[in-house]
Write a protein that holds these residues in place. Structure first.
Motif, short mmCIF file in Angstrom:
data_model
loop_
_atom_site.label_atom_id
_atom_site.label_comp_id
_atom_site.label_asym_id
_atom_site.label_seq_id
_atom_site.Cartn_x
_atom_site.Cartn_y
_atom_site.Cartn_z
N ASN A 28 12.92 -4.36 -12.58
CA ASN A 28 12.09 -3.15 -12.56
C ASN A 28 10.64 -3.46 -12.22
OD1 ASN A 28 14.15 -1.25 -13.30
ND2 ASN A 28 14.10 -2.12 -15.35
N ASP A 29 10.17 -4.65 -12.60
CA ASP A 29 8.81 -5.04 -12.23
C ASP A 29 8.69 -5.20 -10.72
OD1 ASP A 29 8.10 -5.08 -14.90
OD2 ASP A 29 8.48 -7.22 -15.14
N LEU A 30 9.71 -5.72 -10.10
CA LEU A 30 9.68 -5.90 -8.65
C LEU A 30 9.68 -4.56 -7.94
CD1 LEU A 30 9.90 -7.85 -6.19
CD2 LEU A 30 12.38 -7.53 -6.34
N LEU A 31 10.49 -3.63 -8.41
CA LEU A 31 10.61 -2.33 -7.74
C LEU A 31 9.31 -1.54 -7.76
CD1 LEU A 31 14.15 -1.24 -9.01
CD2 LEU A 31 13.55 -2.41 -6.89
N LYS A 32 8.42 -1.87 -8.69
CA LYS A 32 7.14 -1.18 -8.79
C LYS A 32 6.09 -1.73 -7.82
CE LYS A 32 7.87 -0.21 -13.71
NZ LYS A 32 7.44 -0.56 -15.09
N THR A 73 8.68 0.29 1.47
CA THR A 73 9.28 0.43 2.80
C THR A 73 10.67 -0.17 2.85
OG1 THR A 73 7.09 0.34 3.81
CG2 THR A 73 8.97 -0.10 5.25
N VAL A 74 10.84 -1.35 2.25
CA VAL A 74 12.14 -2.02 2.27
C VAL A 74 13.19 -1.19 1.55
CG1 VAL A 74 13.41 -4.03 1.44
CG2 VAL A 74 11.19 -4.32 2.53
N LEU A 75 12.84 -0.63 0.39
CA LEU A 75 13.78 0.20 -0.35
C LEU A 75 14.19 1.43 0.46
CD1 LEU A 75 12.15 0.03 -3.90
CD2 LEU A 75 14.23 -1.14 -3.14
N GLU A 76 13.24 2.03 1.15
CA GLU A 76 13.55 3.19 1.99
C GLU A 76 14.50 2.81 3.12
OE1 GLU A 76 9.79 4.64 3.27
OE2 GLU A 76 9.31 5.63 1.35
N GLN A 77 14.26 1.65 3.73
CA GLN A 77 15.13 1.20 4.81
C GLN A 77 16.54 0.91 4.32
OE1 GLN A 77 12.73 -2.11 6.11
NE2 GLN A 77 11.94 -0.97 7.88
N ILE A 78 16.64 0.31 3.16
CA ILE A 78 17.96 0.01 2.61
C ILE A 78 18.73 1.29 2.31
CG2 ILE A 78 19.18 -1.00 0.64
CD1 ILE A 78 16.87 -3.05 0.46
N ARG A 79 18.06 2.24 1.70
CA ARG A 79 18.71 3.52 1.38
C ARG A 79 19.10 4.25 2.66
NH1 ARG A 79 14.39 3.76 -2.72
NH2 ARG A 79 15.34 3.28 -4.76
N ALA A 80 18.31 4.12 3.73
CA ALA A 80 18.63 4.75 5.00
C ALA A 80 19.91 4.19 5.61
CB ALA A 80 17.47 4.57 5.99
N GLU A 81 20.26 2.96 5.24
CA GLU A 81 21.51 2.36 5.68
C GLU A 81 22.69 2.78 4.81
OE1 GLU A 81 21.96 0.58 8.34
OE2 GLU A 81 19.85 0.44 8.90
N SER A 100 14.35 -10.20 7.53
CA SER A 100 13.62 -11.45 7.32
C SER A 100 12.32 -11.24 6.55
CB SER A 100 13.30 -12.09 8.68
OG SER A 100 12.50 -11.21 9.46
N SER A 101 12.04 -10.01 6.15
CA SER A 101 10.78 -9.74 5.46
C SER A 101 10.77 -10.40 4.09
CB SER A 101 10.57 -8.24 5.31
OG SER A 101 11.44 -7.71 4.33
N PRO A 102 9.60 -10.86 3.63
CA PRO A 102 9.51 -11.47 2.30
C PRO A 102 9.98 -10.54 1.19
CG PRO A 102 7.53 -11.91 3.57
CD PRO A 102 8.32 -10.92 4.36
N ALA A 103 9.72 -9.23 1.34
CA ALA A 103 10.10 -8.28 0.29
C ALA A 103 11.62 -8.19 0.15
CB ALA A 103 9.50 -6.90 0.58
N PHE A 104 12.33 -8.19 1.29
CA PHE A 104 13.79 -8.11 1.26
C PHE A 104 14.37 -9.37 0.62
CE2 PHE A 104 18.00 -8.65 3.26
CZ PHE A 104 18.59 -7.47 2.82
#
Length: 281
Positions: free
Chosen positions: A118-122, A128-136, A161-165
């Protein structure tokens, strides 16, 4: 048997022999009453869980319980006496593979991942990465689906390849290692440093891990037993500790020759510690 085991361990949570007996009973006696390997595996896992997830929570300094847990990995899963042992080994590989690459954790990535997802998700970088994943059409908290996205070359919108992913994957791996399997990534790194690079998909590695943990609390005969567990498991890992896939995708064990100096080290250590012990000789 199962109901009695649940009751008595709740009533006597700090009585080691209760945990030892009932975990063994479920993993050995109850499991072999069933014919299907999947049913047997469920009860072997129940014995493991009884020790790992409950007994050691109440008794974190009891060396005997670490030996009992290591024994389930070393003997019940790692050896060949149970007719379903191939199934157990395969299930352990499937359990561990999403958390590792070729059997070895990425310790640097895991060390940099937060303990609480949960700390990471904040973090702003995750939006942006979370939005892209949900879009898939993928749940961003489902590790196996994220790993599939990572290897799917047709996905163009996701910056794999993004650090966030990568950080999201490492955090989910760390959470499962810690919370589900109760494997401390820091101690896993110590085990690899002191025992050679082990394959964490294999039962022998897990028996080494739990024996290594137990040594911190051990003295006398149980210390001897834990030392034995380590050099026996290391010897087995030398003989069967490297996995490769055949053309059908089956995982085939083979010798891990890189472990030879490490196995020798632990044999010599045991001899130096107990020069008069005939069984060690």
């Amino acid at each position: 048997l199962v109901q009695l085991a649940d009751w008595i361990t709740k009533l006597e949570p700090r009585f080691t022999q209760v945990w030892s007996f009932h975990a063994w009973n479920l993993a050995y006696n109850v499991s072999v009453m069933l014919n299907e390997p999947s049913d047997r595996w469920r009860w072997v896992q129940e014995g493991v869980s009884m020790l790992r997830d409950r007994a050691l929570i109440y008794n974190p300094g009891d060396a005997q319980l670490y030996w009992d847990l290591g024994w389930l990995y070393q003997h019940k899963i790692g050896q060949t006496l149970d007719q379903a042992h191939f199934y157990y080994k395969k299930e352990l590989v499937l359990l561990m593979e999403p958390l590792l690459k070729n059997g070895s954790p990425n310790y640097e990535a895991l060390a940099n991942a937060p303990h609480d997802i949960n700390d990471l998700l904040k973090e702003p970088s995750m939006t942006t990465v979370l939005e892209q994943i949900r879009a898939e059409g993928v749940d961003p908290l489902h590790l196996e689906n994220l790993l599939a996205l990572e290897t799917n070359q047709t996905v163009s919108t996701l910056e794999q390849s993004s650090p966030a992913f990568s950080r999201l994957i490492a955090s989910l791996q760390k959470e499962r290692l810690h919370n589900t399997l109760r494997l401390d990534t820091g101690i896993m790194k110590e085990v690899d440093a002191e025992h050679g690079t082990l394959d964490w998909r294999l039962a022998d590695t897990h028996s080494v891990y739990w024996a290594y943990q137990g040594q911190r609390h051990a003295a006398g005969f149980i210390k001897l037993q834990l030392d034995r567990m380590i050099f026996q498991s290391m010897s087995s890992a030398f003989r069967h500790g490297r996995l490769f896939k055949d053309v059908l995708g089956n995982m085939i064990p083979s010798p891990n020759l890189d472990l030879l100096p490490w196995v020798r080290k632990f044999y010599l250590h045991a001899l130096e510690e107990r020069p008069d012990n005939e069984s060690i000789q």
